[in-house]
Design a protein around this motif. Structure first.
Motif, PDB file in Angstrom:
ATOM      1  N   MET A  27      49.613  43.682  59.239  1.00  0.00           N
ATOM      2  CA  MET A  27      49.591  42.821  58.074  1.00  0.00           C
ATOM      3  C   MET A  27      48.580  43.379  57.075  1.00  0.00           C
ATOM      4  N   THR A  28      48.960  43.440  55.818  1.00  0.00           N
ATOM      5  CA  THR A  28      48.097  43.946  54.763  1.00  0.00           C
ATOM      6  C   THR A  28      47.575  42.773  53.942  1.00  0.00           C
ATOM      7  N   TYR A  29      46.289  42.834  53.606  1.00  0.00           N
ATOM      8  CA  TYR A  29      45.660  41.751  52.858  1.00  0.00           C
ATOM      9  C   TYR A  29      45.386  42.174  51.423  1.00  0.00           C
ATOM     10  N   ASN A  30      45.435  41.225  50.531  1.00  0.00           N
ATOM     11  CA  ASN A  30      45.100  41.462  49.132  1.00  0.00           C
ATOM     12  C   ASN A  30      43.593  41.297  48.976  1.00  0.00           C
ATOM     13  N   ILE A  31      42.866  42.402  48.931  1.00  0.00           N
ATOM     14  CA  ILE A  31      41.408  42.344  48.810  1.00  0.00           C
ATOM     15  C   ILE A  31      40.948  42.486  47.355  1.00  0.00           C
ATOM     16  N   HIS A  32      41.878  42.619  46.436  1.00  0.00           N
ATOM     17  CA  HIS A  32      41.535  42.779  45.026  1.00  0.00           C
ATOM     18  C   HIS A  32      40.632  41.656  44.496  1.00  0.00           C
ATOM     19  N   PRO A  33      40.909  40.383  44.800  1.00  0.00           N
ATOM     20  CA  PRO A  33      40.037  39.314  44.282  1.00  0.00           C
ATOM     21  C   PRO A  33      38.584  39.419  44.767  1.00  0.00           C
ATOM     22  N   ILE A  34      38.376  40.064  45.894  1.00  0.00           N
ATOM     23  CA  ILE A  34      37.012  40.233  46.403  1.00  0.00           C
ATOM     24  C   ILE A  34      36.228  41.207  45.527  1.00  0.00           C
ATOM     25  N   PHE A  35      36.892  42.230  45.007  1.00  0.00           N
ATOM     26  CA  PHE A  35      36.218  43.309  44.302  1.00  0.00           C
ATOM     27  C   PHE A  35      36.181  43.171  42.780  1.00  0.00           C
ATOM     28  N   VAL A  36      36.938  42.272  42.178  1.00  0.00           N
ATOM     29  CA  VAL A  36      37.024  42.253  40.715  1.00  0.00           C
ATOM     30  C   VAL A  36      35.885  41.510  40.016  1.00  0.00           C
ATOM     31  N   HIS A  37      35.384  40.464  40.607  1.00  0.00           N
ATOM     32  CA  HIS A  37      34.447  39.603  39.898  1.00  0.00           C
ATOM     33  C   HIS A  37      33.084  40.244  39.671  1.00  0.00           C
ATOM     34  N   PHE A  38      32.599  41.003  40.627  1.00  0.00           N
ATOM     35  CA  PHE A  38      31.268  41.608  40.510  1.00  0.00           C
ATOM     36  C   PHE A  38      31.202  42.611  39.358  1.00  0.00           C
ATOM     37  N   PRO A  39      32.132  43.578  39.255  1.00  0.00           N
ATOM     38  CA  PRO A  39      32.036  44.501  38.118  1.00  0.00           C
ATOM     39  C   PRO A  39      32.263  43.817  36.771  1.00  0.00           C
ATOM     40  N   ILE A  40      33.116  42.807  36.735  1.00  0.00           N
ATOM     41  CA  ILE A  40      33.311  42.070  35.481  1.00  0.00           C
ATOM     42  C   ILE A  40      31.988  41.450  35.051  1.00  0.00           C
ATOM     43  N   ALA A  41      31.289  40.839  35.981  1.00  0.00           N
ATOM     44  CA  ALA A  41      29.997  40.214  35.653  1.00  0.00           C
ATOM     45  C   ALA A  41      28.979  41.255  35.195  1.00  0.00           C
ATOM     46  N   MET A  42      28.883  42.371  35.895  1.00  0.00           N
ATOM     47  CA  MET A  42      27.919  43.416  35.532  1.00  0.00           C
ATOM     48  C   MET A  42      28.204  43.977  34.138  1.00  0.00           C
ATOM     49  N   LEU A  43      29.454  44.289  33.868  1.00  0.00           N
ATOM     50  CA  LEU A  43      29.817  44.887  32.585  1.00  0.00           C
ATOM     51  C   LEU A  43      29.752  43.869  31.448  1.00  0.00           C
ATOM     52  N   PHE A  44      30.056  42.633  31.752  1.00  0.00           N
ATOM     53  CA  PHE A  44      29.946  41.549  30.776  1.00  0.00           C
ATOM     54  C   PHE A  44      28.484  41.387  30.354  1.00  0.00           C
ATOM     55  N   ILE A  45      27.587  41.327  31.325  1.00  0.00           N
ATOM     56  CA  ILE A  45      26.153  41.185  31.036  1.00  0.00           C
ATOM     57  C   ILE A  45      25.636  42.413  30.294  1.00  0.00           C
ATOM     58  N   TYR A  46      26.083  43.606  30.720  1.00  0.00           N
ATOM     59  CA  TYR A  46      25.696  44.833  30.021  1.00  0.00           C
ATOM     60  C   TYR A  46      26.060  44.731  28.542  1.00  0.00           C
ATOM     61  N   SER A  47      27.283  44.323  28.246  1.00  0.00           N
ATOM     62  CA  SER A  47      27.740  44.223  26.859  1.00  0.00           C
ATOM     63  C   SER A  47      26.918  43.221  26.062  1.00  0.00           C
ATOM     64  N   ILE A  48      26.619  42.087  26.659  1.00  0.00           N
ATOM     65  CA  ILE A  48      25.818  41.068  25.973  1.00  0.00           C
ATOM     66  C   ILE A  48      24.441  41.634  25.625  1.00  0.00           C
ATOM     67  N   ILE A  49      23.816  42.340  26.576  1.00  0.00           N
ATOM     68  CA  ILE A  49      22.501  42.938  26.330  1.00  0.00           C
ATOM     69  C   ILE A  49      22.595  44.011  25.244  1.00  0.00           C
ATOM     70  N   LYS A  50      23.662  44.780  25.265  1.00  0.00           N
ATOM     71  CA  LYS A  50      23.838  45.860  24.294  1.00  0.00           C
ATOM     72  C   LYS A  50      24.128  45.320  22.893  1.00  0.00           C
ATOM     73  N   ILE A  51      24.881  44.237  22.805  1.00  0.00           N
ATOM     74  CA  ILE A  51      25.314  43.704  21.507  1.00  0.00           C
ATOM     75  C   ILE A  51      24.227  42.840  20.854  1.00  0.00           C
ATOM     76  N   LEU A  52      23.644  41.940  21.621  1.00  0.00           N
ATOM     77  CA  LEU A  52      22.630  41.037  21.067  1.00  0.00           C
ATOM     78  C   LEU A  52      21.258  41.724  21.026  1.00  0.00           C
ATOM     79  N   PRO A  53      20.377  41.295  20.144  1.00  0.00           N
ATOM     80  CA  PRO A  53      19.084  41.985  19.990  1.00  0.00           C
ATOM     81  C   PRO A  53      18.032  41.597  21.035  1.00  0.00           C
ATOM     82  N   PHE A  54      18.358  41.736  22.297  1.00  0.00           N
ATOM     83  CA  PHE A  54      17.414  41.411  23.356  1.00  0.00           C
ATOM     84  C   PHE A  54      16.153  42.273  23.282  1.00  0.00           C
ATOM     85  N   LYS A  55      16.294  43.515  22.822  1.00  0.00           N
ATOM     86  CA  LYS A  55      15.147  44.418  22.729  1.00  0.00           C
ATOM     87  C   LYS A  55      14.113  43.886  21.740  1.00  0.00           C
TER      88      LYS A  55
END
Length: 173
Positions: A1-29
């Motif tokens: 039986m094969t399992y769909n493990i995609h939902p396990i792996f998608v949320h973490f990179p979305i969160a990391m890249l989302f936060i990266y973009s927010i830091i890059k776009i807004l004047p946090f510096k």
């Protein structure tokens, strides 16, 4: 039986890249000048890109296991690939920035690598270009996530979902 493990792996990179973009776009510096933002950005970007490639690989498997709407899944995959490569370009710029300052690359026979790294550093570390890439990546990853949510939860989970499908000209069967 094969399992769909995609939902396990998608949320973490979305969160990391989302936060990266927010830091890059807004004047946090400017708001928090004593924080090592460059290190935080590089860590978020590296972990996010690695996770995004993992999510792409598991997404291929998920597509064959779940049989979702073809038009919806292809658009989701296109935006996922686009966002992954945009953030990969930003990561290449960061790596070029680090490596272009290393003296051992200037040894005989490696001048072309040094020139390439300096060029990548100049282009991808340009504040305007990197900010535009972060904005486009942010939009692409947001659309990717919304399309993924539509596949899992349908149109009822997000009030913006029907409008996105209309803009992208996607019809659900």
């Amino acid at each position: 039986m094969t399992y769909n493990i995609h939902p396990i792996f998608v949320h973490f990179p979305i969160a990391m890249l989302f936060i990266y973009s927010i830091i890059k776009i807004l004047p946090f510096k400017k708001w928090f000048p004593s924080t090592a933002w460059k290190d935080i950005e590089r860590l978020l970007l590296a972990v996010g890109v690695f996770g995004a490639f993992t999510a792409l690989l598991t997404g291929e498997t998920a597509e064959h296991l779940t049989r979702p709407n073809h038009q919806l899944v292809e658009t989701h995959a296109t935006f996922a690939t686009l966002s992954t490569w945009i953030y990969t370009a930003l990561l290449v710029g960061e790596l070029a920035s680090i490596l272009s300052t290393r003296n051992y690359l200037y040894k005989k026979g490696f001048e072309w690598i040094s020139s390439l790294l300096r060029f990548l550093n100049q282009v991808l570390q340009n504040k305007i270009i990197s900010t535009i890439l972060a904005i486009v990546g942010f939009v692409a990853i947001s659309i990717t996530g919304m399309l993924g949510g539509i596949m899992v939860y349908g149109l009822s989970a997000d009030p913006v979902a029907p409008y996105l499908l209309k803009i992208l000209n996607i019809t659900l069967n």
